[in-house]
Scaffold this motif. Structure first.
Motif, PDB file in Angstrom:
ATOM      1  N   VAL A 203       0.847  -1.189   0.000  1.00 28.76           N
ATOM      2  CA  VAL A 203       0.000   0.000   0.000  1.00 28.76           C
ATOM      3  C   VAL A 203       0.884   1.241   0.000  1.00 28.76           C
ATOM      4  CG1 VAL A 203      -1.897  -1.135   1.227  1.00 28.76           C
ATOM      5  CG2 VAL A 203      -0.172   0.117   2.520  1.00 28.76           C
ATOM      6  N   VAL A 204       0.287   2.356  -0.380  1.00 24.14           N
ATOM      7  CA  VAL A 204       0.936   3.655  -0.240  1.00 24.14           C
ATOM      8  C   VAL A 204       0.138   4.423   0.809  1.00 24.14           C
ATOM      9  CG1 VAL A 204       1.579   5.815  -1.368  1.00 24.14           C
ATOM     10  CG2 VAL A 204       1.729   3.655  -2.638  1.00 24.14           C
ATOM     11  N   VAL A 205       0.800   4.800   1.875  1.00 24.79           N
ATOM     12  CA  VAL A 205       0.175   5.574   2.941  1.00 24.79           C
ATOM     13  C   VAL A 205       0.602   7.024   2.758  1.00 24.79           C
ATOM     14  CG1 VAL A 205       0.022   5.957   5.436  1.00 24.79           C
ATOM     15  CG2 VAL A 205       0.127   3.619   4.528  1.00 24.79           C
ATOM     16  N   THR A 206      -0.375   7.925   2.753  1.00 21.72           N
ATOM     17  CA  THR A 206      -0.108   9.343   2.555  1.00 21.72           C
ATOM     18  C   THR A 206      -0.410  10.124   3.824  1.00 21.72           C
ATOM     19  OG1 THR A 206      -0.630   9.201   0.208  1.00 21.72           O
ATOM     20  CG2 THR A 206      -0.743  11.387   1.198  1.00 21.72           C
ATOM     21  N   THR A 207       0.475  11.056   4.122  1.00 21.56           N
ATOM     22  CA  THR A 207       0.252  12.036   5.173  1.00 21.56           C
ATOM     23  C   THR A 207       0.847  13.349   4.693  1.00 21.56           C
ATOM     24  OG1 THR A 207       0.403  12.454   7.567  1.00 21.56           O
ATOM     25  CG2 THR A 207       2.370  11.546   6.496  1.00 21.56           C
ATOM     26  N   THR A 208       0.577  14.422   5.417  1.00 20.80           N
ATOM     27  CA  THR A 208       1.156  15.724   5.083  1.00 20.80           C
ATOM     28  C   THR A 208       1.723  16.350   6.348  1.00 20.80           C
ATOM     29  OG1 THR A 208      -0.998  16.775   5.388  1.00 20.80           O
ATOM     30  CG2 THR A 208      -0.367  16.206   3.123  1.00 20.80           C
ATOM     31  N   HIS A 209       2.589  17.333   6.145  1.00 20.08           N
ATOM     32  CA  HIS A 209       3.161  18.083   7.262  1.00 20.08           C
ATOM     33  C   HIS A 209       3.282  19.540   6.855  1.00 20.08           C
ATOM     34  CE1 HIS A 209       4.642  17.524  11.247  1.00 20.08           C
ATOM     35  NE2 HIS A 209       4.947  16.262  11.044  1.00 20.08           N
ATOM     36  N   GLU A 210       3.354  20.404   7.847  1.00 17.93           N
ATOM     37  CA  GLU A 210       3.391  21.836   7.549  1.00 17.93           C
ATOM     38  C   GLU A 210       4.751  22.342   7.093  1.00 17.93           C
ATOM     39  OE1 GLU A 210       2.318  23.992  11.109  1.00 17.93           O
ATOM     40  OE2 GLU A 210       3.411  22.560  12.324  1.00 17.93           O
ATOM     41  N   SER A 211       5.820  21.639   7.422  1.00 19.01           N
ATOM     42  CA  SER A 211       7.138  22.110   7.003  1.00 19.01           C
ATOM     43  C   SER A 211       7.952  20.986   6.370  1.00 19.01           C
ATOM     44  CB  SER A 211       7.920  22.678   8.197  1.00 19.01           C
ATOM     45  OG  SER A 211       8.475  21.646   8.990  1.00 19.01           O
ATOM     46  N   GLU A 212       8.840  21.364   5.472  1.00 21.22           N
ATOM     47  CA  GLU A 212       9.699  20.375   4.823  1.00 21.22           C
ATOM     48  C   GLU A 212      10.577  19.669   5.857  1.00 21.22           C
ATOM     49  OE1 GLU A 212      12.982  19.920   1.227  1.00 21.22           O
ATOM     50  OE2 GLU A 212      12.472  21.924   1.967  1.00 21.22           O
ATOM     51  N   GLU A 213      11.125  20.417   6.789  1.00 16.47           N
ATOM     52  CA  GLU A 213      12.007  19.830   7.806  1.00 16.47           C
ATOM     53  C   GLU A 213      11.275  18.750   8.612  1.00 16.47           C
ATOM     54  OE1 GLU A 213      14.450  21.167  11.819  1.00 16.47           O
ATOM     55  OE2 GLU A 213      13.805  22.712  10.399  1.00 16.47           O
ATOM     56  N   GLN A 214      10.042  19.058   9.057  1.00 18.86           N
ATOM     57  CA  GLN A 214       9.262  18.077   9.826  1.00 18.86           C
ATOM     58  C   GLN A 214       8.885  16.877   8.966  1.00 18.86           C
ATOM     59  OE1 GLN A 214       6.105  20.700  11.072  1.00 18.86           O
ATOM     60  NE2 GLN A 214       6.918  20.835  13.153  1.00 18.86           N
ATOM     61  N   ALA A 215       8.535  17.116   7.721  1.00 21.25           N
ATOM     62  CA  ALA A 215       8.159  16.030   6.819  1.00 21.25           C
ATOM     63  C   ALA A 215       9.349  15.104   6.571  1.00 21.25           C
ATOM     64  CB  ALA A 215       7.630  16.588   5.500  1.00 21.25           C
ATOM     65  N   ARG A 216      10.506  15.670   6.334  1.00 18.83           N
ATOM     66  CA  ARG A 216      11.697  14.854   6.087  1.00 18.83           C
ATOM     67  C   ARG A 216      12.102  14.084   7.329  1.00 18.83           C
ATOM     68  NH1 ARG A 216      15.655  17.372   1.822  1.00 18.83           N
ATOM     69  NH2 ARG A 216      17.035  16.174   3.130  1.00 18.83           N
ATOM     70  N   ALA A 217      11.987  14.709   8.490  1.00 22.81           N
ATOM     71  CA  ALA A 217      12.334  14.021   9.745  1.00 22.81           C
ATOM     72  C   ALA A 217      11.381  12.849   9.985  1.00 22.81           C
ATOM     73  CB  ALA A 217      12.295  14.998  10.911  1.00 22.81           C
ATOM     74  N   LEU A 218      10.091  13.059   9.756  1.00 23.80           N
ATOM     75  CA  LEU A 218       9.116  11.994   9.940  1.00 23.80           C
ATOM     76  C   LEU A 218       9.361  10.865   8.933  1.00 23.80           C
ATOM     77  CD1 LEU A 218       6.640  10.874  11.386  1.00 23.80           C
ATOM     78  CD2 LEU A 218       5.227  12.181   9.785  1.00 23.80           C
ATOM     79  N   ALA A 219       9.611  11.224   7.683  1.00 27.20           N
ATOM     80  CA  ALA A 219       9.874  10.219   6.651  1.00 27.20           C
ATOM     81  C   ALA A 219      11.095   9.374   7.023  1.00 27.20           C
ATOM     82  CB  ALA A 219      10.088  10.902   5.300  1.00 27.20           C
ATOM     83  N   SER A 220      12.140  10.015   7.480  1.00 28.36           N
ATOM     84  CA  SER A 220      13.352   9.289   7.875  1.00 28.36           C
ATOM     85  C   SER A 220      13.092   8.358   9.051  1.00 28.36           C
ATOM     86  CB  SER A 220      14.468  10.261   8.244  1.00 28.36           C
ATOM     87  OG  SER A 220      14.898  10.968   7.109  1.00 28.36           O
ATOM     88  N   ALA A 221      12.333   8.830  10.027  1.00 26.16           N
ATOM     89  CA  ALA A 221      12.027   8.012  11.206  1.00 26.16           C
ATOM     90  C   ALA A 221      11.223   6.776  10.820  1.00 26.16           C
ATOM     91  CB  ALA A 221      11.284   8.844  12.248  1.00 26.16           C
ATOM     92  N   VAL A 222      10.247   6.941   9.938  1.00 26.27           N
ATOM     93  CA  VAL A 222       9.409   5.819   9.502  1.00 26.27           C
ATOM     94  C   VAL A 222      10.249   4.774   8.777  1.00 26.27           C
ATOM     95  CG1 VAL A 222       7.559   5.161   7.916  1.00 26.27           C
ATOM     96  CG2 VAL A 222       7.249   7.114   9.437  1.00 26.27           C
ATOM     97  N   VAL A 223      11.113   5.223   7.873  1.00 25.08           N
ATOM     98  CA  VAL A 223      11.961   4.289   7.117  1.00 25.08           C
ATOM     99  C   VAL A 223      12.974   3.625   8.048  1.00 25.08           C
ATOM    100  CG1 VAL A 223      13.684   4.106   5.270  1.00 25.08           C
ATOM    101  CG2 VAL A 223      11.592   5.442   4.904  1.00 25.08           C
ATOM    102  N   ARG A 224      13.558   4.388   8.956  1.00 23.58           N
ATOM    103  CA  ARG A 224      14.525   3.839   9.914  1.00 23.58           C
ATOM    104  C   ARG A 224      13.894   2.736  10.771  1.00 23.58           C
ATOM    105  NH1 ARG A 224      16.899   8.174  10.684  1.00 23.58           N
ATOM    106  NH2 ARG A 224      15.407   9.110  12.109  1.00 23.58           N
ATOM    107  N   GLU A 225      12.616   2.907  11.127  1.00 20.37           N
ATOM    108  CA  GLU A 225      11.893   1.913  11.922  1.00 20.37           C
ATOM    109  C   GLU A 225      11.412   0.730  11.085  1.00 20.37           C
ATOM    110  OE1 GLU A 225      11.188   1.690  15.315  1.00 20.37           O
ATOM    111  OE2 GLU A 225      12.695   3.282  15.438  1.00 20.37           O
TER     112      GLU A 225
END
Length: 116
Positions: A10-32
């Motif tokens: 599946v492709v799960v979509t979410t959004t964030h208000e800032s690029e920095e927060q979005a990239r940090a969240l994306a990295s955390a999800v992949v790292r986990e």
């Protein structure tokens, strides 16, 4: 192209208000290992909130994962998100490259099922 016969990617979509927060969240999800891949890009969102139409620039995150991880991924994202009601939408992948779909399954299997 091959069908995703088991319906497990599946492709799960979410959004964030800032690029920095979005990239940090994306990295955390992949790292986990809750997603094999995350794509972060700017979008313009128009939506109802607090009784009126909002128009805002946001950063969209598309996460490639297995369907069985959607609940864990959702809890992980919600627990680290600044929005009161973060977008979390899972869309099944109906087809694609057999090698790519196998890669998504393999990369999310390592550690994501509680195995070390």
């Amino acid at each position: 192209m091959t069908a995703n016969e088991r319906g497990d990617v599946v492709v799960v979509t979410t959004t964030h208000e800032s690029e920095e927060q979005a990239r940090a969240l994306a990295s955390a999800v992949v790292r986990e290992r809750l997603a094999a891949c995350a794509q972060v890009y700017p979008v313009r969102s128009v939506y109802w909130w607090d009784g009126e139409v909002q128009d805002a620039g946001e950063w969209r995150i598309d996460l490639k994962t297995r369907a069985e991880l959607v609940d864990r991924l959702g809890a992980f994202v919600s627990g680290r998100h600044s929005y009161e009601t973060p977008e979390l939408i899972a869309v099944p992948v109906s087809g694609g490259s057999a090698d790519y779909l196998a890669w998504v399954a393999e990369e999310t299997a390592a550690g994501a099922d509680g195995a070390e």
